[in-house]
Scaffold this active site. Structure first.
Site, PDB file in Angstrom:
ATOM      1  N   LYS A  99       0.965  -1.146  -0.146  1.00 30.39           N
ATOM      2  CA  LYS A  99       0.076  -0.020  -0.093  1.00 30.39           C
ATOM      3  C   LYS A  99       0.847   1.158  -0.060  1.00 30.39           C
ATOM      4  O   LYS A  99       0.485   2.299  -0.351  1.00 30.39           O
ATOM      5  CB  LYS A  99      -1.051   0.004   1.207  1.00 30.39           C
ATOM      6  CG  LYS A  99      -2.037  -1.161   0.882  1.00 30.39           C
ATOM      7  CD  LYS A  99      -2.917  -1.013   1.870  1.00 30.39           C
ATOM      8  CE  LYS A  99      -4.182  -2.188   1.629  1.00 30.39           C
ATOM      9  NZ  LYS A  99      -3.823  -3.452   1.830  1.00 30.39           N
TER      10      LYS A  99
HETATM   11  C1  LIG Z   1      -4.549  -4.595   1.424  1.00 29.59           C
HETATM   12  C2  LIG Z   1      -3.629  -5.979   1.227  1.00 29.59           C
HETATM   13  C3  LIG Z   1      -4.370  -7.022   0.430  1.00 29.59           C
HETATM   14  C4  LIG Z   1      -5.598  -6.860  -0.459  1.00 29.59           C
HETATM   15  O1  LIG Z   1      -5.456  -5.970  -1.311  1.00 29.59           O
HETATM   16  P1  LIG Z   1      -6.713  -5.158  -1.918  1.00 29.59           P
HETATM   17  O2  LIG Z   1      -6.191  -4.092  -2.805  1.00 29.59           O
HETATM   18  O3  LIG Z   1      -7.523  -4.873  -0.838  1.00 29.59           O
HETATM   19  O4  LIG Z   1      -7.457  -6.414  -2.816  1.00 29.59           O
HETATM   20  C5  LIG Z   1      -3.671  -8.231   0.377  1.00 29.59           C
HETATM   21  N1  LIG Z   1      -2.588  -8.033   0.995  1.00 29.59           N
HETATM   22  C6  LIG Z   1      -1.866  -7.287   2.047  1.00 29.59           C
HETATM   23  C7  LIG Z   1      -0.784  -7.449   2.721  1.00 29.59           C
HETATM   24  C8  LIG Z   1      -2.468  -6.100   2.183  1.00 29.59           C
HETATM   25  O5  LIG Z   1      -2.149  -5.065   2.962  1.00 29.59           O
END
Ligand SMILES: *Cc1c(COP(=O)(O)O)cnc(C)c1O
Length: 471
Positions: free
Chosen positions: A113
């Site tokens: 993210k």
């Molecule tokens: C947010 C997240 C996901 C899921 O991603 P999306 O964009 O919500 O599908 C998977 N793995 C980790 C470690 C995350 O932080």
């Protein structure tokens, strides 16, 4: 480039307007009228660009109302070795023959993210300055979004952040990462409930038009278009990193929850990147797995969402999914509105007549991974390759190995680093030394700042009113 809503009842807007938005006023999601098409000559040029150069080439196609020199400066300031720990920013590393990892988790909070959020933090500050405005960011997190947002927005001018997380549902490391921040513009709120409850509070506050305007509410949840766009970049970079020429195709496997990350991969494919299949990996919360295998979308209530050992995927209502459904329904906004009206009414929907398109034209495949699969995959990968992967990435690797066709090259998105999930890593491997980046040493020992509230949007609204002056 103009942006419209998936539900068709919002006047077209420019990129910098959409950048500060959460849901569209009509309840839909904003997206460009068309995805730009990248021809072969352009792709050949892009193959040799650095991450920041590639990000500028892609994002400048979408952010047409930002001064190009300013956009370039924002991107250059964001995607640096100092922040992401390597010149490549998102290196591709081999795991097995034809299975590689796209490393997305070398930023400040050790999850993918950061890739989008670090850009958004800089972009928000820039746009707010241009418009002479302030912004109150509200968000819901099951762990990784919240910390990524807070690290991107801490200390930024004209921005106040209120981040809701499910009380007691995050790992010790994740809690420490968020709650240890003492910046004055960062407010941590732990809600007595699940992630989906937190997300519902964000939606409720957003839907209160009066409150939203008075307190200049915005969001950095994965529905934000700027985040999706920043994520599109690393699918191009990952494709170039995994191949020797643009004649090859690769499939991407993405551990999924809110459908944000894999939505970016889907957009890259729509733009013409030679992606074969888009493999959606879920955990026990398998609403998306069911959809891509049957065409039936049956989101579940928060009370029916399992708490798992890949907690950032504990999501039963994929908030970005509507962007894909809009294309699947050939941009029929009336139909989109009707279907998501059914979702809101708790009924879900069934588009099994479109399964051919879903799996063919759009190239989606899905699979599911359970707690036992996760533990086994972490152990197997460590034994066979020496590499430590986190529980979410393990879900991806598990599903990739399950669905892999002979000769198919699969790149699995590494969505977090193992140190964030020490308990599960230990459960799989026994006592093991997990690498800990220097800036996170001693994190759990710092004092923590958090306000615990009942699951009630009004209490959160009151908290915002304590710190933000109404317009
Ligand atoms: C947010 C997240 C996901 C899921 O991603 P999306 O964009 O919500 O599908 C998977 N793995 C980790 C470690 C995350 O932080």
């Amino acid at each position: 480039m103009k942006y419209i809503s998936t539900r068709g009842q919002t006047a077209p807007m420019s990129f910098s307007d959409v950048l500060l938005m959460g849901l569209a006023p009509d309840g839909g999601l904003m997206l460009p009228e068309n995805y730009p098409q990248i021809d072969r000559a352009t792709l050949d040029e892009w193959r040799h660009l650095s991450y920041a150069e590639l990000a500028f080439a892609i994002m400048s196609l979408f952010a047409t109302d930002i001064e190009q020199v300013d956009l370039k400066a924002l991107i250059d300031k964001t995607y640096t070795k100092a922040t992401f720990n390597s010149d490549d920013i998102t290196p591709v590393t081999r795991l097995y023959d034809d299975v590689a990892l796209l490393e997305l988790s070398n930023g400040p909070t050790l999850a993918f993210k950061d890739m989008a959020m670090q850009f958004l933090g800089n972009a928000f500050e820039y746009v707010l300055k241009q418009k002479n405005e302030r912004l109150t960011i509200i968000g819901a997190t099951s762990g990784d979004t919240g910390s990524a947002a807070e690290y991107a927005l801490r200390g930024k001018d004209n921005i106040e952040v209120f981040m809701m997380s499910p009380h007691g549902k995050m790992s010790a490391f994740q809690r420490a990462q968020m709650y240890s921040l003492d910046d004055k513009n960062i407010h941590n709120i732990a809600i007595d409930g699940m992630f989906d409850d937190c997300q519902d509070i964000v939606k409720a506050l957003q839907e209160d038009a009066d409150f939203k305007a008075k307190y200049s509410l915005g969001t950095v949840n994965s529905i934000n278009w700027g985040r999706i766009l920043a994520q599109v970049v690393y699918y191009f970079k990952g494709y170039f990193g995994a191949t020797d020429s643009n004649d090859e195709t690769v499939s991407f496997c993405v551990p999924s929850g809110n459908f944000g990350n894999v939505c970016a991969a889907h957009i890259a494919k729509q733009m013409g990147l030679p992606i074969d299949r888009l493999i959606v990996a879920t955990n026990e919360n398998d609403v998306l797995n069911e959809f891509f295998n049957t065409g039936k979308y049956a989101p579940r209530k928060a009370s029916e969402t399992y708490v798992t050992s890949s907690p950032s995927m504990d999501i039963s209502k994929a908030s970005n999914f509507e962007r894909f459904v809009y294309l699947l329904l050939d941009k029929d906004t009336d139909k989109v509105r009707a279907l998501f009206g059914d979702v809101k009414a708790g009924k879900g929907f069934d588009v099994k007549d479109k399964l051919g398109d879903i799996q063919g034209r759009f190239g989606f495949v899905a699979g599911k991974s359970t707690h036992a699969d996760r533990l086994n995959t972490i152990k197997k990968v460590h034994a066979e390759t020496g590499r430590l992967i986190d529980p979410h990435t393990a879900d991806g690797v598990k599903v990739a190995l399950d669905v892999k066709k002979a000769g198919e090259k699969i790149v699995v998105a590494e969505t977090a680093l193992p140190i964030k999930f020490e308990e599960t890593m230990t459960e799989s491997l026994g006592k093991v030394d997990l690498p800990r980046p220097a800036h996170t040493v001693g994190l759990e020992d710092k004092p923590q700042f958090v306000t615990v509230l009942d699951n009630d949007a009004a209490l959160v609204a009151a908290e915002i009113q304590k710190f933000v002056t109404a317009k």
